[in-house]
Design an enzyme around this catalytic site. Structure first.
Site, PDB file in Angstrom:
ATOM      1  N   PHE A 159       0.812  -1.219   0.000  1.00 48.59           N
ATOM      2  CA  PHE A 159       0.000   0.000   0.000  1.00 48.59           C
ATOM      3  C   PHE A 159       0.843   1.266   0.000  1.00 48.59           C
ATOM      4  CE2 PHE A 159       0.807   0.000   4.554  1.00 48.59           C
ATOM      5  CZ  PHE A 159       0.642   1.314   4.965  1.00 48.59           C
ATOM      6  N   LYS A 160       2.092   1.164   0.435  1.00 46.47           N
ATOM      7  CA  LYS A 160       2.950   2.349   0.488  1.00 46.47           C
ATOM      8  C   LYS A 160       3.176   2.950  -0.903  1.00 46.47           C
ATOM      9  CE  LYS A 160       3.634   1.414   4.894  1.00 46.47           C
ATOM     10  NZ  LYS A 160       4.909   1.164   5.531  1.00 46.47           N
ATOM     11  N   ASP A 161       3.030   2.128  -1.945  1.00 50.68           N
ATOM     12  CA  ASP A 161       3.224   2.638  -3.307  1.00 50.68           C
ATOM     13  C   ASP A 161       2.255   3.768  -3.646  1.00 50.68           C
ATOM     14  OD1 ASP A 161       5.321   0.906  -4.163  1.00 50.68           O
ATOM     15  OD2 ASP A 161       3.876  -0.715  -4.466  1.00 50.68           O
TER      16      ASP A 161
ATOM     17  N   THR B 167       7.775   0.356   3.439  1.00 52.67           N
ATOM     18  CA  THR B 167       8.094   1.745   3.099  1.00 52.67           C
ATOM     19  C   THR B 167       9.390   1.819   2.312  1.00 52.67           C
ATOM     20  OG1 THR B 167       6.917   2.736   4.959  1.00 52.67           O
ATOM     21  CG2 THR B 167       8.727   4.001   4.049  1.00 52.67           C
TER      22      THR B 167
END
Length: 544
Positions: free
Chosen positions: A112-114, A154
């Site tokens: 999800f950090k993308d 991250t």
């Protein structure tokens, strides 16, 4: 829109300055002067928007067109999300009558950090190129030394967002041996000259403390012009609010015929360690997006779950029975006992949440202090909230804990509830959803969210629907997934889970600098050596 530090002061920054600065000089986190309200026609005007269109609509509420024009913003957003594998960017899937999964892992690093870091990397580059274009011939170009700490996802997302960017060096600190093999390989096999991986013998909290200390060192910060990629950077939170809006519209389109979104309540369940992902939901709610309470789903490192139960924000549970090393289950959930190291961090099957102190929680604490502050005008209350927050965070730094007033706790409970999930329940949840209809393979962090949702569901009203945020692709955590499904004869990891992009990843050449202890001076030495040159040498396979 201007931005100020949670810990007060006279500094008021533009969006550009906020993004490039990252952490405030006084140690606080930047927040907007006010949370904007949604336009009156947002439900009708936005309902058919793509992720890109929604991003532009939401971001425009926080970014002045005088800073980034509408066309410039569209170009940045389109560039950021063209790397995603799904046309919806963050698709919503139905798992049960009242359970949906919001998949956030369709970006280049499968996490999800993308969603935030692809945009943040492009913002860094955009601002630097614009500044340097104004320089006269011979004038020194502006550069940025990006420093971040990662518990797994991250790091790779930041590296993929910033690799080979002009005038930018990136240094990512990760706790040696405490990230999954795939996560480590995604970081250390990127060999672009401006990318530097630093493996610190310690915990994620050690890495995060070093990063914060580097930003607090004014002389070092000025010399290297540090930039932040961790969720202390406001742009990351802002980018993540968008998928809450997209999920709302996609949920609305999947409701049974004759059921209106006005007649139901959405309950978002978010597996979280550093509190950034769920904080984005809080901002979306305060902007006006309809939802019920946000559910904080944690593993055995349950500082967040304990806070909502007791009002104490503390590294070590003062209410634990001596010798047990863990708090009583939050709200009756499973006990979550795991092995604990000397730092107090418990190693779990969901390592990205193996965190003692959640950096982004400071932003929420500021709002709780503001809601309960005395004063007739906004400026007075804001000043009082910053002063209170500064006192609270000093107590956390010195004593390892702070207990907020009951009024502040009750203000928070209006928007949040929390559950803690054990390793054992994580494994059984992965298995039960794989065996369910439809069959679904969840990574261990997503499984923490699914388990928390299942635990809470019986207490919900009949009109409540749950949306669980899926934060990573299951292939990133092969050990946990394989362990959970080892008894399933019809499961094959390579066939059912492993993406083509991961084949051969573990065998690729790696470059990493080992730091033998969590020592800020050792890390300063690494940055000082490599930041200017952006050249890899043989030492990167060695130790400092």
């Amino acid at each position: 829109m201007r931005y100020f530090s949670t810990r007060g002061g006279d500094q008021k920054l533009s969006f550009e300055e906020t993004v490039l600065t990252g952490l405030a000089p006084n140690g606080g986190l930047y927040i907007p002067e006010h949370i904007p309200s949604l336009p009156s026609d947002w439900r009708t005007k936005w309902k058919d928007y793509s992720f890109v269109d929604l991003s532009i609509a939401v971001l425009s509420l926080y970014i002045s067109p005088n800073e980034i024009s509408e066309q410039e913003l569209r170009t940045l957003v389109e560039k950021s999300y063209r790397t995603f594998r799904h046309p919806d960017v963050t698709p919503l899937k139905k798992l049960g009558d009242k359970t949906f999964i919001l998949e956030l892992f369709h970006g280049p690093t499968f996490a999800f950090k993308d969603v935030a870091l692809q945009l943040l990397g492009n913002l860094f580059e955009f601002f630097l190129l614009r500044r340097n274009a104004k320089k006269t011939p011979g004038e020194q170009q502006e550069t940025l030394t990006v420093v971040g700490a990662t518990s797994g996802d991250t790091g790779s997302a930041a590296i993929y967002g910033l690799r080979n960017k002009a005038n930018i060096s990136i240094f990512i600190l990760h706790p040696k041996g405490r990230v999954s093999p795939i996560q480590e390989a995604q970081m250390t096999t990127v060999t672009d000259a401006n990318v530097h991986n630093v493996a610190v013998k310690g915990t994620f909290d050690d890495c995060q403390d070093i990063v914060k200390a580097l930003f607090a060192d004014k002389e070092f910060n000025a010399e290297h012009r540090l930039g932040a990629v961790n969720s202390i950077n406001w742009a990351r939170i802002l980018a993540q609010t968008v998928y809450y809006f997209l999920s709302f519209f996609h949920f609305q389109s999947q409701l049974p015929e004759g059921t209106s979104v006005e007649d139901v309540e959405i309950q978002y369940v978010v597996p979280t360690g550093n509190f950034g992902d769920i904080l984005a939901g809080y901002y979306a709610k305060k902007m006006g997006l309809p939802m019920g309470k946000l559910v904080v789903a944690t593993n055995a490192n349950d500082i967040l779950a304990r806070f909502w139960k007791t009002g104490r924000y503390e590294k070590v549970d003062s209410g634990a029975v001596e010798g047990e090393g863990a708090a009583a289950p939050a709200g009756g959930s499973s006990n979550g006992k795991q092995g604990t190291d000397a730092s107090g961090v418990k190693e779990t099957l969901s390592p990205a949440m193996d965190i003692l102190v959640s950096s982004n929680f400071e932003r929420l604490l500021w709002y709780l202090a503001y809601e309960t502050a005395e004063g007739e005008d906004d400026v007075t209350r804001r000043t009082a909230a910053s002063k209170t927050l500064d006192t609270w965070m000093l107590k956390v730094k010195i004593d390892g804990r702070v207990e907020v007033p009951v009024a502040a706790l009750e203000a928070g409970r209006k928007d949040f509830l929390a559950e803690r999930i054990s390793n054992e329940l994580t494994l059984t949840t992965i298995q039960s959803y794989f065996d369910g209809q439809p069959s679904y393979v969840a990574d261990p962090h997503t499984a923490v969210g699914l388990a928390a949702a299942r635990f809470i569901a019986p207490n919900n009203s009949p009109s409540t629907y749950q949306i669980v945020l899926s934060t990573a692709h299951p292939a990133k955590f092969s050990e946990a997934v394989s362990k959970a499904l080892e008894g399933s004869s019809h499961f094959n990891f390579d066939r059912d889970v492993l993406p083509q992009e991961f084949h051969g990843l573990l065998e690729k050449e790696k470059r990493v600098i080992d730091v033998e202890r969590p020592d800020i001076d050792l890390v300063k030495g690494v940055i000082g050596r490599f930041a200017k040159s952006n050249e890899h040498t043989a030492v990167e396979a060695g130790s400092v």
